[in-house]
Enzyme design. Structure first.
Site, PDB file in Angstrom:
ATOM      1  N   GLU A 185       0.845  -1.199   0.000  1.00 42.97           N
ATOM      2  CA  GLU A 185       0.000   0.000   0.000  1.00 42.97           C
ATOM      3  C   GLU A 185       0.873   1.238   0.000  1.00 42.97           C
ATOM      4  OE1 GLU A 185      -2.449   0.012   3.490  1.00 42.97           O
ATOM      5  OE2 GLU A 185      -3.132  -2.031   3.092  1.00 42.97           O
ATOM      6  N   LYS A 219       2.084   4.747   1.677  1.00 43.89           N
ATOM      7  CA  LYS A 219       2.150   5.307   3.025  1.00 43.89           C
ATOM      8  C   LYS A 219       1.796   6.784   2.907  1.00 43.89           C
ATOM      9  CE  LYS A 219       4.853   5.115   7.236  1.00 43.89           C
ATOM     10  NZ  LYS A 219       4.602   6.442   7.742  1.00 43.89           N
ATOM     11  N   ASP A 234       1.055  10.524   3.653  1.00 43.73           N
ATOM     12  CA  ASP A 234       1.734  11.435   4.572  1.00 43.73           C
ATOM     13  C   ASP A 234       0.724  12.407   5.166  1.00 43.73           C
ATOM     14  OD1 ASP A 234       3.815  12.396   5.959  1.00 43.73           O
ATOM     15  OD2 ASP A 234       4.768  13.460   4.308  1.00 43.73           O
ATOM     16  N   TYR A 259      -7.267   2.517   5.725  1.00 46.09           N
ATOM     17  CA  TYR A 259      -6.343   1.405   5.528  1.00 46.09           C
ATOM     18  C   TYR A 259      -6.479   0.267   6.529  1.00 46.09           C
ATOM     19  CZ  TYR A 259      -3.575   4.333   8.715  1.00 46.09           C
ATOM     20  OH  TYR A 259      -3.161   5.111   9.742  1.00 46.09           O
ATOM     21  N   LYS A 315      10.483   3.659   3.591  1.00 43.69           N
ATOM     22  CA  LYS A 315      10.382   5.114   3.412  1.00 43.69           C
ATOM     23  C   LYS A 315      11.275   5.572   2.275  1.00 43.69           C
ATOM     24  CE  LYS A 315       9.130   7.091   7.739  1.00 43.69           C
ATOM     25  NZ  LYS A 315       8.963   8.473   8.161  1.00 43.69           N
ATOM     26  N   CYS A 357      16.962  47.993   4.977  1.00 46.44           N
ATOM     27  CA  CYS A 357      16.370  47.533   3.728  1.00 46.44           C
ATOM     28  C   CYS A 357      17.427  47.557   2.620  1.00 46.44           C
ATOM     29  CB  CYS A 357      15.199  48.433   3.357  1.00 46.44           C
ATOM     30  SG  CYS A 357      14.491  48.026   1.759  1.00 46.44           S
ATOM     31  N   CYS A 407      16.245  50.473   0.057  1.00 43.77           N
ATOM     32  CA  CYS A 407      16.099  51.907   0.350  1.00 43.77           C
ATOM     33  C   CYS A 407      16.805  52.288   1.641  1.00 43.77           C
ATOM     34  CB  CYS A 407      14.630  52.285   0.413  1.00 43.77           C
ATOM     35  SG  CYS A 407      13.785  51.633   1.859  1.00 43.77           S
ATOM     36  N   CYS A 444      10.201  46.385   5.850  1.00 43.19           N
ATOM     37  CA  CYS A 444      10.631  47.746   5.553  1.00 43.19           C
ATOM     38  C   CYS A 444       9.356  48.569   5.526  1.00 43.19           C
ATOM     39  CB  CYS A 444      11.330  47.796   4.187  1.00 43.19           C
ATOM     40  SG  CYS A 444      11.498  49.496   3.586  1.00 43.19           S
ATOM     41  N   CYS A 476      10.224  53.109  -1.171  1.00 41.32           N
ATOM     42  CA  CYS A 476      11.033  51.902  -1.386  1.00 41.32           C
ATOM     43  C   CYS A 476      10.659  51.276  -2.742  1.00 41.32           C
ATOM     44  CB  CYS A 476      10.778  50.927  -0.240  1.00 41.32           C
ATOM     45  SG  CYS A 476      11.746  49.418  -0.372  1.00 41.32           S
TER      46      CYS A 476
HETATM   47  S1  IVH Z   1      -1.090   0.675   8.924  1.00 40.47           S
HETATM   48  C1  IVH Z   1      -0.286  -1.004  13.176  1.00 40.47           C
HETATM   49  N1  IVH Z   1      -1.138   1.650   6.508  1.00 40.47           N
HETATM   50  O1  IVH Z   1       1.871   5.450   9.240  1.00 40.47           O
HETATM   51  C2  IVH Z   1      -0.004  -0.207  11.971  1.00 40.47           C
HETATM   52  N2  IVH Z   1      -0.384   3.058   8.258  1.00 40.47           N
HETATM   53  O2  IVH Z   1       3.985   4.571  11.330  1.00 40.47           O
HETATM   54  C3  IVH Z   1      -1.168   0.514  11.523  1.00 40.47           C
HETATM   55  N3  IVH Z   1       0.190   5.340   7.548  1.00 40.47           N
HETATM   56  O3  IVH Z   1       0.246   5.983  12.283  1.00 40.47           O
HETATM   57  C4  IVH Z   1      -0.876   1.441  10.444  1.00 40.47           C
HETATM   58  N4  IVH Z   1      -0.281   5.057   5.408  1.00 40.47           N
HETATM   59  O4  IVH Z   1      -0.624   7.217  10.289  1.00 40.47           O
HETATM   60  C5  IVH Z   1      -0.836   1.892   7.789  1.00 40.47           C
HETATM   61  N5  IVH Z   1      -1.276   2.386   4.307  1.00 40.47           N
HETATM   62  C6  IVH Z   1      -0.992   2.626   5.583  1.00 40.47           C
HETATM   63  C7  IVH Z   1      -0.532   3.888   6.033  1.00 40.47           C
HETATM   64  C8  IVH Z   1      -0.217   4.071   7.385  1.00 40.47           C
HETATM   65  C9  IVH Z   1       0.136   5.919   6.329  1.00 40.47           C
HETATM   66  C10 IVH Z   1       0.668   5.997   8.787  1.00 40.47           C
HETATM   67  C11 IVH Z   1      -0.281   5.898   9.945  1.00 40.47           C
HETATM   68  C12 IVH Z   1       0.483   5.321  11.087  1.00 40.47           C
HETATM   69  C13 IVH Z   1       1.898   5.469  10.640  1.00 40.47           C
HETATM   70  C14 IVH Z   1       2.674   4.278  11.159  1.00 40.47           C
END
Ligand code: IVH
Length: 669
Positions: free
Chosen positions: A113, A115, A117, A224, A314, A408, A411, A426, A432
């Site tokens: 999946e 991740k 942000d 998720y 990551k 500045c 000026c 300024c 200016c």
């Molecule tokens: S599973 C027990 N799936 O990453 C683990 N987390 O470091 C449950 N996050 O706090 C998390 N995408 O905020 C999972 N596809 C994904 C995710 C995800 C982002 C974040 C989530 C979590 C942090 C874990």
């Protein structure tokens, strides 16, 4: 209607609105026009106002927000919200896959999946109704942010289909880049400091006390994980099932989620997203690999902080090292001074980087920068690269310490920093040069006076030739003066003069925006113009009168008062008035904002009105006429002899088609 009928009607409207919300936000496939949706919502709001005893906690009207939360209660999580163990190394990912494969003797499937942000959220549903939404907090307890979460349109308030009776669903709330950039654009317009990145802003937004503001920002959410159900299935299947209940879940077609049985499959997923993540409309910081089977997840269990059945990979933020050659200071239209680093050009993420933002004085101090330092430059969430540190090993001996300037650069006026502000300013607005030029550039901008034939470069040239020093001077320009500028042909000079003349037709609200009063952006200018009608009323308004206007607080009122107290501004406005610019709103008879934000195509021959009259009626009521039908069109008014191709296009795009009679009915509503 008797109370029972009201109750039934509220139920019916809610159900219909829920359905349209789902089609619009989750499926991106609306089946009715926005206008019709608004009409239904309004009907429901009116009924709820009259009969508050029938208001449901999860009514679609809760989507617009309005609840003010003084303090968010603390809630203990039923299932702790753990984090994931993470790694930056592909080798560690394949080690993990191998290890798990050895531990489990049955067949193994992995789910890959994205991740996301953003910020984690746990949402509880009982009997299909959203009952509570809680942030991660410290993992064992978080904050109850339910009223804010309800404003996120892709999170269903009520579920459909065959859902479990009582369960929790977890996911990530994030800021789609488009909405994040729009928010920052608005902040620039109001001369407010911009937000640095979408993740922190999503987190901050989720904890705001006014849910109306949250609703306006356009957060989104991907789910998720489903917790607390007894359904025997794997994680992948469960996520798909949640989609049937109305949730926005990652789509396999887009490769947001993928099942694989091999290390190769996992590696392929990682490589694909490392390369393609820049094309997503939201930010991800890696990918997550999970064991699919719930039974196997249970067998693998947890360490103290994270599950053994999942790991995240990551992405490395792209980082390079280069030399800081100098720091220059830019002065903006408002007088704010921004330091910018000039770097020895270096390749980063596909582009050549020569400059990096240093934001403000604090940042320079934090980094303890010296001239010719070897600095680390990163392209993270922010669009402009930034310096994140210094390689002290490479600092030249006796390198010169960099201090923020005191005067500045343009000026020489002494800079000031007000308490609580991050920028130095300024305050010499009147002489200016970049501030003066900036004000003229703002005035001629597309959303203000929109002067054709005039751009920043020409403003520079006119300014340097001392032909203009403020925006009122534009209206005294003569053809023979303009044509003498370098690289200015007859035709361009003519365009400029005509463009300036044409700007006298621009309506008051845009002139007002063009004046560049601090904090008065496009929307606020409209509001002020609408409520005070003309510049004299605005110029003589008192503090109390100003703050009585919706959306105007102390800071903006002060800024308006200060602008009109200034002698020079008074003179400028007088000169613009003499030149014939619009300084009052032109109210047309019967004007409303009934069709605000709606676009119409008028086509065919009509009985009662002429086409021109219909178009005028649309505009007077705030709508917009467009010439051809597209997915963005809200209504088509179809008369006799409208072409069959047009009609088909409108039908295919599911645009509401109104007859002349329908339109007249709406007009008279
Ligand atoms: S599973 C027990 N799936 O990453 C683990 N987390 O470091 C449950 N996050 O706090 C998390 N995408 O905020 C999972 N596809 C994904 C995710 C995800 C982002 C974040 C989530 C979590 C942090 C874990």
């Amino acid at each position: 209607m008797n109370p029972n009928e009201v109750k039934i009607e509220i139920g019916r409207l809610s159900k219909e609105l829920d359905h349209h919300n789902y089609l619009y936000y989750v499926e991106s496939n609306p089946s009715i026009a926005d206008y019709d949706f608004d009409v239904l919502l309004k009907q429901l709001q009116e009924l709820e106002e009259k009969f508050p005893e029938f208001v449901n906690e999860n009514s679609p009207t809760k989507r617009v927000g309005g609840d003010i939360t003084k303090k968010f209660d603390s809630v203990v999580h039923k299932f702790p919200m753990l984090s994931l163990s993470n790694t930056y190394s592909e080798d560690e990912i394949s080690d993990w896959v191998m290890r798990i494969t050895k531990l489990e003797d049955g067949e193994l499937e992995f789910v890959c999946e994205l991740k996301y942000d953003g910020v984690a959220i746990g949402i509880q549903y009982v009997n299909g109704a959203l009952t509570r939404a809680v942030t991660r907090g410290d993992g064992s307890q978080g904050e109850n942010v339910t009223s804010n979460v309800k404003t996120i349109k892709t999170i269903p308030l009520r579920l459909k289909g065959d859902f479990p009776k009582d369960f929790e669903i977890r996911g990530e709330i994030f800021f789609p880049l488009k909405n994040f950039n729009r928010l920052n654009e608005q902040r620039r317009e109001h001369s407010e400091p911009e937000f640095a990145n979408p993740r922190n802003t999503a987190s901050g937004t989720l904890k705001m006390q006014n849910s109306k503001v949250v609703a306006s920002r356009g957060l989104d959410c991907f789910l998720y994980g489903v917790y607390g159900t007894n359904i025997e299935a794997g994680h992948y299947e469960m996520v798909n099932r949640a989609a049937d209940w109305g949730f926005k879940t990652p789509k396999p077609e887009k490769r947001f989620i993928e099942k694989t049985k091999t290390v190769g499959g996992v590696m392929e997923f990682i490589a694909y997203w490392d390369k393609s993540r820049g094309e997503l409309p939201f930010e991800i910081d890696g990918v997550v690999i999970k064991v699919n089977s719930y039974r196997q997840q249970e067998e693998l269990g947890f360490t103290a902080k994270s599950p053994r059945w999942a790991i995240s990979y990551k992405f490395k933020a792209e980082r390079v090292e280069t030399i800081l050659e100098s720091v220059v200071y830019q002065v903006g239209r408002t007088g704010a001074v921004t330091p910018v680093a000039n770097l020895k050009p270096v390749q980063l993420g596909g582009t050549k980087v020569k400059r990096a933002s240093l934001y403000n004085a604090d940042q320079i101090e934090r980094l303890n920068l010296h001239l010719n330092d070897s600095v680390y430059v990163e392209k993270g969430g922010e669009i402009i690269p930034k310096i994140i540190g210094v390689n002290l090993d490479l600092r030249p001996v006796e390198a010169e310490h960099i201090f923020f300037i005191e005067n500045c650069p343009e000026c020489n006026t002494r800079l000031e920093r007000k308490e609580g502000e991050v920028h130095h300013y300024c305050l010499n607005e009147s002489t200016c040069p970049p501030q003066k030029k900036g004000k003229i550039e703002h005035f001629i901008g597309r959303k203000a006076l929109n002067i054709d034939g005039l751009g920043a470069e020409t403003v520079d040239a006119l300014f340097d030739a001392r032909l203009i020093s403020n925006y009122a001077d534009l209206y005294d320009l003569k053809f023979h003066q303009v044509v003498e500028l370098e690289r200015m042909a007859d035709k361009s000079a003519n365009n400029l003069i005509f463009g300036v003349r044409g700007s006298k037709e621009i309506p008051f609200e845009r002139v007002l925006f063009g004046l560049g009063i601090r904090f008065v952006g496009e929307t606020l200018a409209k509001k002020l113009a609408k409520s005070l009608k003309n510049i004299d009323a605005l110029a003589s308004a008192t503090f109390e009168e100003l703050i009585a206007i919706d959306e105007i607080g102390d800071r903006i009122a002060e800024s308006i008062l200060m602008f009109f107290r200034d002698e020079e501004n008074k003179q400028l406005i007088q000169r613009l008035k003499d030149a014939g610019l619009n300084f009052e709103i032109i109210e047309k008879e019967g004007a409303t904002n009934k069709f605000e934000g709606k676009s119409f195509v008028v086509s065919g021959v009509f009985d009662v009105f002429s086409r021109t009259e219909l178009k005028e009626a649309i505009e007077i009521n705030g709508g917009k006429n467009v010439s051809s039908i597209s997915a963005k069109t809200d209504f088509v008014i179809a008369g006799d002899k409208m072409g069959p191709a047009k009609l088909k296009k409108a039908t295919d795009l599911e645009i509401t088609i109104l007859s002349e009679d329908d339109f007249i009915k709406i007009l008279n509503e």
